[in-house]
Design a protein around this motif. Structure first.
Motif, mmCIF file in Angstrom:
data_model
loop_
_atom_site.group_PDB
_atom_site.id
_atom_site.type_symbol
_atom_site.label_atom_id
_atom_site.label_comp_id
_atom_site.label_asym_id
_atom_site.label_seq_id
_atom_site.Cartn_x
_atom_site.Cartn_y
_atom_site.Cartn_z
ATOM 1 N N LYS A 2 0.854 -1.183 0.000
ATOM 2 C CA LYS A 2 0.000 0.000 0.000
ATOM 3 C C LYS A 2 0.895 1.240 0.000
ATOM 4 O O LYS A 2 1.659 1.472 0.931
ATOM 5 N N ILE A 3 0.770 2.033 -1.069
ATOM 6 C CA ILE A 3 1.672 3.157 -1.304
ATOM 7 C C ILE A 3 0.868 4.425 -1.523
ATOM 8 O O ILE A 3 -0.167 4.408 -2.187
ATOM 9 N N VAL A 4 1.355 5.545 -0.990
ATOM 10 C CA VAL A 4 0.827 6.857 -1.349
ATOM 11 C C VAL A 4 1.969 7.678 -1.913
ATOM 12 O O VAL A 4 3.060 7.715 -1.342
ATOM 13 N N CYS A 5 1.736 8.291 -3.070
ATOM 14 C CA CYS A 5 2.712 9.191 -3.675
ATOM 15 C C CYS A 5 2.330 10.618 -3.315
ATOM 16 O O CYS A 5 1.282 11.111 -3.749
ATOM 17 N N ILE A 6 3.155 11.265 -2.519
ATOM 18 C CA ILE A 6 2.911 12.647 -2.117
ATOM 19 C C ILE A 6 3.581 13.552 -3.141
ATOM 20 O O ILE A 6 4.796 13.689 -3.176
ATOM 21 N N ASP A 69 -6.045 7.113 5.097
ATOM 22 C CA ASP A 69 -5.558 5.754 5.259
ATOM 23 C C ASP A 69 -4.164 5.797 5.879
ATOM 24 O O ASP A 69 -3.602 6.882 6.105
ATOM 25 N N GLU A 70 -3.589 4.634 6.159
ATOM 26 C CA GLU A 70 -2.214 4.575 6.681
ATOM 27 C C GLU A 70 -1.395 3.690 5.762
ATOM 28 O O GLU A 70 -1.478 2.470 5.821
ATOM 29 N N PRO A 71 -0.601 4.296 4.867
ATOM 30 C CA PRO A 71 0.164 3.502 3.894
ATOM 31 C C PRO A 71 1.375 2.827 4.524
ATOM 32 O O PRO A 71 1.874 3.244 5.564
ATOM 33 N N PHE A 93 -1.478 11.173 8.216
ATOM 34 C CA PHE A 93 -1.570 9.802 7.702
ATOM 35 C C PHE A 93 -0.219 9.078 7.667
ATOM 36 O O PHE A 93 -0.121 7.967 7.151
ATOM 37 N N ILE A 94 0.817 9.704 8.194
ATOM 38 C CA ILE A 94 2.115 9.033 8.319
ATOM 39 C C ILE A 94 2.135 8.326 9.668
ATOM 40 O O ILE A 94 2.419 8.928 10.705
ATOM 41 N N GLY A 95 1.800 7.040 9.660
ATOM 42 C CA GLY A 95 1.729 6.275 10.903
ATOM 43 C C GLY A 95 3.095 5.816 11.379
ATOM 44 O O GLY A 95 4.112 5.990 10.702
ATOM 45 N N LYS A 96 3.120 5.207 12.551
ATOM 46 C CA LYS A 96 4.386 4.736 13.122
ATOM 47 C C LYS A 96 5.009 3.624 12.289
ATOM 48 O O LYS A 96 6.220 3.390 12.371
ATOM 49 N N LYS A 97 4.196 2.933 11.479
ATOM 50 C CA LYS A 97 4.714 1.857 10.639
ATOM 51 C C LYS A 97 4.894 2.284 9.186
ATOM 52 O O LYS A 97 5.210 1.462 8.326
ATOM 53 N N THR A 98 4.686 3.575 8.919
ATOM 54 C CA THR A 98 4.842 4.089 7.554
ATOM 55 C C THR A 98 6.289 4.493 7.296
ATOM 56 O O THR A 98 6.862 5.278 8.044
ATOM 57 N N HIS A 99 6.863 3.941 6.250
ATOM 58 C CA HIS A 99 8.175 4.377 5.791
ATOM 59 C C HIS A 99 7.988 5.504 4.778
ATOM 60 O O HIS A 99 7.018 5.499 4.012
#
Length: 317
Positions: A2-6, A69-71, A93-99
């Motif tokens: 699951k990816i988000v492109c900012i 969401d949390e990518p 939306f940058i969660g603790k597990k989001t790289h």
């Protein structure tokens, strides 16, 4: 994945579309209102390759405030000077597990992202992939599919399982990834390259191949690289190539790799946007001065780019 492109600009779209085509769940987040409006109206982005074979690729785009969401992975392609502003809008939306992966052009983007994200969760790197935004909702991928390459590196720590997963997805997308071990060396190697071709092509208004045709291009490149290599060596940064090899790389990529390409700084200048010169040539000047050195050629280029930026308010009669 699951990816988000900012940032749904040229490089954000290049990465996101390729990774989506490779089977990943990709969402795009953008702050450029005309771009978001065009993509929504079209139900996607119009993609060409070297200006040919235009086709619509369906993608989803929203403003940062609309994404909740949390990518697993956030790919950050925002101009260096706008990093904090956009991270403020995206931090929910940058969660603790989001790289967070950034392949920004200059030096400083990953350091600003580290104000919002643990350094261990940041992947930096470089991209030798040319892409041009043709307007809202329109992007041109330069070069044949599978050309170009990407280097990725953890900002803190050795390569881990997650960065290998990212590399595997990039490999599926034919982005030719290499996982590196040295954060500063990886990023600065591309920066000193950019500080030649981006800046000179912008000032003279030429494509990379046209720059390389100039009989003095190699010596001009060498003067700039000599200053860059002295500054990075004083800081203890080990570049991926020695100074002469970097000169050869600039000439080869300009002549053979992307001769018809206008670099990203040129695109910014021609569309009346601020350039990233302070994060490229300016970064070299600051690093040199930190160690009691001088980088007069880079300092002059910084002033000339800013002069050209200021001159855009005048019209030619």
């Amino acid at each position: 994945m699951k990816i988000v492109c900012i940032g749904a600009g040229a490089m954000g779209l290049r990465y996101g579309v390729l990774l989506q085509e490779a089977g990943n769940d990709v969402q795009f987040v953008d702050t450029w209102e005309p771009n978001v409006a065009a993509i929504r109206k079209q139900n996607g982005v119009y993609v060409t390759r070297d200006g040919k074979n235009e086709h619509l690729v369906e993608i989803n785009v929203c403003f940062p405030e609309e994404y909740h969401d949390e990518p697993e992975l956030a790919i950050f392609f925002i101009k260096d000077m706008h990093t904090r502003e956009v991270m403020d809008r995206c931090k929910h939306f940058i969660g603790k597990k989001t790289h967070v992966l950034t392949n920004q052009n200059g030096w400083g983007g990953a350091e600003m992202i580290a104000e919002y994200v643990d350094r261990e969760m940041i992947i930096a790197g470089t991209a030798m992939i040319a892409t041009v935004m043709r307007g809202p909702g329109k992007v041109d991928f330069i070069g044949k599919r599978g050309e170009g390459h990407v280097h990725i590196v953890r900002v803190a720590g050795e390569p881990d399982e997650f960065i290998q997963r990212v590399a595997a997805e990039m490999d599926k997308a034919k982005m030719n990834p290499t996982v590196c071990n040295d954060y500063r060396g990886t990023v600065w190697t591309k920066l000193v390259f950019n500080a030649v071709v981006n800046t000179l092509c912008t000032l003279i208004n030429v494509k990379m191949g046209q720059f390389a045709e100039y009989e003095g291009a190699e010596n001009l490149t060498r003067r700039l690289m000599t200053e860059s290599c002295a500054a990075t060596a004083a800081e203890g940064i080990k570049l991926e190539l020695d100074c002469e090899s970097l000169v050869n790389q600039v000439m080869y990529v300009s002549k053979v790799g992307n001769p018809l390409h206008y670099p990203s700084m040129h695109q910014d200048m021609s569309t009346n946007r601020p350039t990233e010169v302070d994060y490229m040539n300016g970064a070299i000047v600051r690093l040199a001065e930190k160690h009691g050195l001088q980088a007069p050629n880079h300092a002059l280029l910084v002033d000339l780019v800013h002069l050209k930026e200021a001159s855009r308010k005048y019209t030619v009669e």
